[in-house]
Design a protein around this motif. Sequence first.
Motif, PDB file in Angstrom:
ATOM      1  N   LYS A  29       0.839  -1.428  -0.087  1.00  0.00           N
ATOM      2  CA  LYS A  29      -0.049  -0.021   0.092  1.00  0.00           C
ATOM      3  C   LYS A  29       0.831   1.299  -0.212  1.00  0.00           C
ATOM      4  O   LYS A  29       0.486   2.220  -0.756  1.00  0.00           O
ATOM      5  CB  LYS A  29      -0.851   0.002   1.291  1.00  0.00           C
ATOM      6  CG  LYS A  29      -1.759   1.273   1.325  1.00  0.00           C
ATOM      7  CD  LYS A  29      -2.593   1.312   2.639  1.00  0.00           C
ATOM      8  CE  LYS A  29      -3.738   0.172   2.399  1.00  0.00           C
ATOM      9  NZ  LYS A  29      -4.641   0.238   3.468  1.00  0.00           N
ATOM     10  N   MET A  30       1.824   1.513   0.871  1.00  0.00           N
ATOM     11  CA  MET A  30       2.774   2.511   0.669  1.00  0.00           C
ATOM     12  C   MET A  30       3.365   2.594  -0.526  1.00  0.00           C
ATOM     13  O   MET A  30       3.418   3.891  -0.810  1.00  0.00           O
ATOM     14  CB  MET A  30       3.911   2.182   1.924  1.00  0.00           C
ATOM     15  CG  MET A  30       3.187   2.497   3.402  1.00  0.00           C
ATOM     16  SD  MET A  30       4.330   2.167   4.536  1.00  0.00           S
ATOM     17  CE  MET A  30       5.837   3.053   4.328  1.00  0.00           C
ATOM     18  N   VAL A  36       1.911   6.441  -7.252  1.00  0.00           N
ATOM     19  CA  VAL A  36       0.736   7.464  -7.477  1.00  0.00           C
ATOM     20  C   VAL A  36       1.155   8.791  -7.527  1.00  0.00           C
ATOM     21  O   VAL A  36       0.995   9.582  -8.345  1.00  0.00           O
ATOM     22  CB  VAL A  36      -0.648   6.937  -6.802  1.00  0.00           C
ATOM     23  CG1 VAL A  36      -1.840   8.122  -7.272  1.00  0.00           C
ATOM     24  CG2 VAL A  36      -0.978   5.536  -7.235  1.00  0.00           C
ATOM     25  N   LYS A  37       1.542   9.123  -6.471  1.00  0.00           N
ATOM     26  CA  LYS A  37       2.029  10.380  -6.007  1.00  0.00           C
ATOM     27  C   LYS A  37       3.297  10.825  -7.102  1.00  0.00           C
ATOM     28  O   LYS A  37       3.186  12.082  -7.677  1.00  0.00           O
ATOM     29  CB  LYS A  37       2.327  10.469  -4.522  1.00  0.00           C
ATOM     30  CG  LYS A  37       3.030  12.058  -4.106  1.00  0.00           C
ATOM     31  CD  LYS A  37       3.232  12.274  -2.824  1.00  0.00           C
ATOM     32  CE  LYS A  37       3.860  13.478  -2.443  1.00  0.00           C
ATOM     33  NZ  LYS A  37       4.209  13.689  -1.031  1.00  0.00           N
ATOM     34  N   ASN A  38       4.105  10.108  -7.225  1.00  0.00           N
ATOM     35  CA  ASN A  38       5.448  10.310  -8.037  1.00  0.00           C
ATOM     36  C   ASN A  38       4.644  10.555  -9.699  1.00  0.00           C
ATOM     37  O   ASN A  38       5.428  11.129 -10.220  1.00  0.00           O
ATOM     38  CB  ASN A  38       6.431   9.337  -7.893  1.00  0.00           C
ATOM     39  CG  ASN A  38       7.382   9.535  -6.698  1.00  0.00           C
ATOM     40  OD1 ASN A  38       6.882  10.242  -5.864  1.00  0.00           O
ATOM     41  ND2 ASN A  38       7.759   8.396  -6.354  1.00  0.00           N
ATOM     42  N   ALA A  39       3.870   9.874  -9.980  1.00  0.00           N
ATOM     43  CA  ALA A  39       3.393   9.888 -11.307  1.00  0.00           C
ATOM     44  C   ALA A  39       2.462  11.063 -11.346  1.00  0.00           C
ATOM     45  O   ALA A  39       1.814  11.417 -12.701  1.00  0.00           O
ATOM     46  CB  ALA A  39       2.490   8.630 -11.474  1.00  0.00           C
ATOM     47  N   GLY A  40       2.104  11.826 -10.337  1.00  0.00           N
ATOM     48  CA  GLY A  40       1.207  12.943 -10.500  1.00  0.00           C
ATOM     49  C   GLY A  40      -0.421  12.837 -10.692  1.00  0.00           C
ATOM     50  O   GLY A  40      -1.082  13.569 -11.242  1.00  0.00           O
ATOM     51  N   LEU A  41      -0.776  11.367 -10.138  1.00  0.00           N
ATOM     52  CA  LEU A  41      -2.086  11.100 -10.324  1.00  0.00           C
ATOM     53  C   LEU A  41      -2.856  11.263  -9.167  1.00  0.00           C
ATOM     54  O   LEU A  41      -2.235  11.542  -8.084  1.00  0.00           O
ATOM     55  CB  LEU A  41      -2.159   9.736 -10.563  1.00  0.00           C
ATOM     56  CG  LEU A  41      -1.196   9.033 -11.673  1.00  0.00           C
ATOM     57  CD1 LEU A  41      -1.402   7.593 -11.654  1.00  0.00           C
ATOM     58  CD2 LEU A  41      -2.304   9.561 -13.015  1.00  0.00           C
ATOM     59  N   VAL A  42      -4.050  11.617  -9.152  1.00  0.00           N
ATOM     60  CA  VAL A  42      -4.923  12.068  -7.955  1.00  0.00           C
ATOM     61  C   VAL A  42      -6.135  11.221  -7.860  1.00  0.00           C
ATOM     62  O   VAL A  42      -6.704  10.952  -8.787  1.00  0.00           O
ATOM     63  CB  VAL A  42      -5.680  13.339  -8.081  1.00  0.00           C
ATOM     64  CG1 VAL A  42      -6.431  13.909  -6.887  1.00  0.00           C
ATOM     65  CG2 VAL A  42      -4.383  14.584  -8.336  1.00  0.00           C
ATOM     66  N   PHE A  46      -5.731   1.386  -5.545  1.00  0.00           N
ATOM     67  CA  PHE A  46      -5.494   0.052  -5.916  1.00  0.00           C
ATOM     68  C   PHE A  46      -6.451  -0.562  -6.634  1.00  0.00           C
ATOM     69  O   PHE A  46      -6.359  -1.319  -7.572  1.00  0.00           O
ATOM     70  CB  PHE A  46      -4.709  -0.708  -4.855  1.00  0.00           C
ATOM     71  CG  PHE A  46      -4.009  -1.810  -5.652  1.00  0.00           C
ATOM     72  CD1 PHE A  46      -2.637  -1.928  -5.717  1.00  0.00           C
ATOM     73  CD2 PHE A  46      -4.614  -3.274  -5.188  1.00  0.00           C
ATOM     74  CE1 PHE A  46      -1.988  -3.079  -6.436  1.00  0.00           C
ATOM     75  CE2 PHE A  46      -3.808  -4.369  -5.823  1.00  0.00           C
ATOM     76  CZ  PHE A  46      -2.665  -4.247  -6.380  1.00  0.00           C
ATOM     77  N   HIS A  47      -7.636  -0.501  -6.046  1.00  0.00           N
ATOM     78  CA  HIS A  47      -8.918  -1.117  -6.402  1.00  0.00           C
ATOM     79  C   HIS A  47      -9.342  -0.678  -7.714  1.00  0.00           C
ATOM     80  O   HIS A  47     -10.090  -1.418  -8.474  1.00  0.00           O
ATOM     81  CB  HIS A  47     -10.095  -0.937  -5.381  1.00  0.00           C
ATOM     82  CG  HIS A  47     -11.146  -1.681  -5.692  1.00  0.00           C
ATOM     83  ND1 HIS A  47     -11.151  -3.066  -5.289  1.00  0.00           N
ATOM     84  CD2 HIS A  47     -12.447  -1.318  -5.978  1.00  0.00           C
ATOM     85  CE1 HIS A  47     -12.483  -3.353  -5.685  1.00  0.00           C
ATOM     86  NE2 HIS A  47     -13.191  -2.213  -6.131  1.00  0.00           N
ATOM     87  N   ASP A  48      -8.864   0.537  -8.025  1.00  0.00           N
ATOM     88  CA  ASP A  48      -9.132   0.932  -9.581  1.00  0.00           C
ATOM     89  C   ASP A  48      -8.753   0.268 -10.624  1.00  0.00           C
ATOM     90  O   ASP A  48      -8.942   0.142 -11.936  1.00  0.00           O
ATOM     91  CB  ASP A  48      -8.821   2.475  -9.506  1.00  0.00           C
ATOM     92  CG  ASP A  48      -9.558   3.484  -8.528  1.00  0.00           C
ATOM     93  OD1 ASP A  48     -10.849   3.041  -8.370  1.00  0.00           O
ATOM     94  OD2 ASP A  48      -9.041   4.448  -8.288  1.00  0.00           O
ATOM     95  N   LEU A  49      -7.494  -0.394 -10.231  1.00  0.00           N
ATOM     96  CA  LEU A  49      -6.859  -1.068 -11.395  1.00  0.00           C
ATOM     97  C   LEU A  49      -7.678  -2.227 -12.003  1.00  0.00           C
ATOM     98  O   LEU A  49      -7.221  -2.851 -12.986  1.00  0.00           O
ATOM     99  CB  LEU A  49      -5.381  -1.623 -10.665  1.00  0.00           C
ATOM    100  CG  LEU A  49      -4.493  -0.352 -10.356  1.00  0.00           C
ATOM    101  CD1 LEU A  49      -3.175  -1.054  -9.880  1.00  0.00           C
ATOM    102  CD2 LEU A  49      -4.210   0.655 -11.597  1.00  0.00           C
ATOM    103  N   ARG A  50      -8.548  -2.552 -11.081  1.00  0.00           N
ATOM    104  CA  ARG A  50      -9.300  -3.831 -11.449  1.00  0.00           C
ATOM    105  C   ARG A  50     -10.038  -3.611 -12.992  1.00  0.00           C
ATOM    106  O   ARG A  50     -10.437  -4.610 -13.720  1.00  0.00           O
ATOM    107  CB  ARG A  50     -10.310  -4.219 -10.423  1.00  0.00           C
ATOM    108  CG  ARG A  50     -11.460  -3.560 -10.340  1.00  0.00           C
ATOM    109  CD  ARG A  50     -12.276  -3.706  -9.013  1.00  0.00           C
ATOM    110  NE  ARG A  50     -13.410  -3.020  -9.379  1.00  0.00           N
ATOM    111  CZ  ARG A  50     -13.943  -1.924  -8.930  1.00  0.00           C
ATOM    112  NH1 ARG A  50     -12.922  -1.043  -8.430  1.00  0.00           N
ATOM    113  NH2 ARG A  50     -15.004  -1.383  -8.987  1.00  0.00           N
ATOM    114  N   HIS A  51     -10.430  -2.399 -13.349  1.00  0.00           N
ATOM    115  CA  HIS A  51     -11.023  -1.900 -14.495  1.00  0.00           C
ATOM    116  C   HIS A  51     -10.132  -2.113 -15.712  1.00  0.00           C
ATOM    117  O   HIS A  51     -10.428  -1.931 -16.616  1.00  0.00           O
ATOM    118  CB  HIS A  51     -11.438  -0.426 -14.489  1.00  0.00           C
ATOM    119  CG  HIS A  51     -12.497  -0.446 -13.308  1.00  0.00           C
ATOM    120  ND1 HIS A  51     -13.710  -0.989 -13.378  1.00  0.00           N
ATOM    121  CD2 HIS A  51     -12.477   0.204 -11.951  1.00  0.00           C
ATOM    122  CE1 HIS A  51     -14.504  -0.730 -12.424  1.00  0.00           C
ATOM    123  NE2 HIS A  51     -13.687   0.073 -11.418  1.00  0.00           N
TER     124      HIS A  51
END
Length: 66
Positions: A29-30, A36-42, A46-51
């Motif tokens: 998780k960490m 995600v932060k380094n990629a500039g995503l907001v 992790f659960h979103d990746l199921r899509h």
Amino acid sequence: MLDDAYEILMRIPRGTDRRVIKLDQKALKMRFRRAVKNAGLVNLTFHDLRHVGPPAWRRYSRIRSP
């Protein structure tokens, strides 16, 4: 492409628990949050990746999801 990835994963040495990546839930998780932060995503979880998986499987492999 999927067959090649599978073969590569099968060659990776594993312990008795058969895991390839030996991270506990907290460490994973960490690392995910940091990536995600380094990629500039907001607001990406992790659960979103199921899509992402099923559509990619249909496009790039012979795997068919229901």
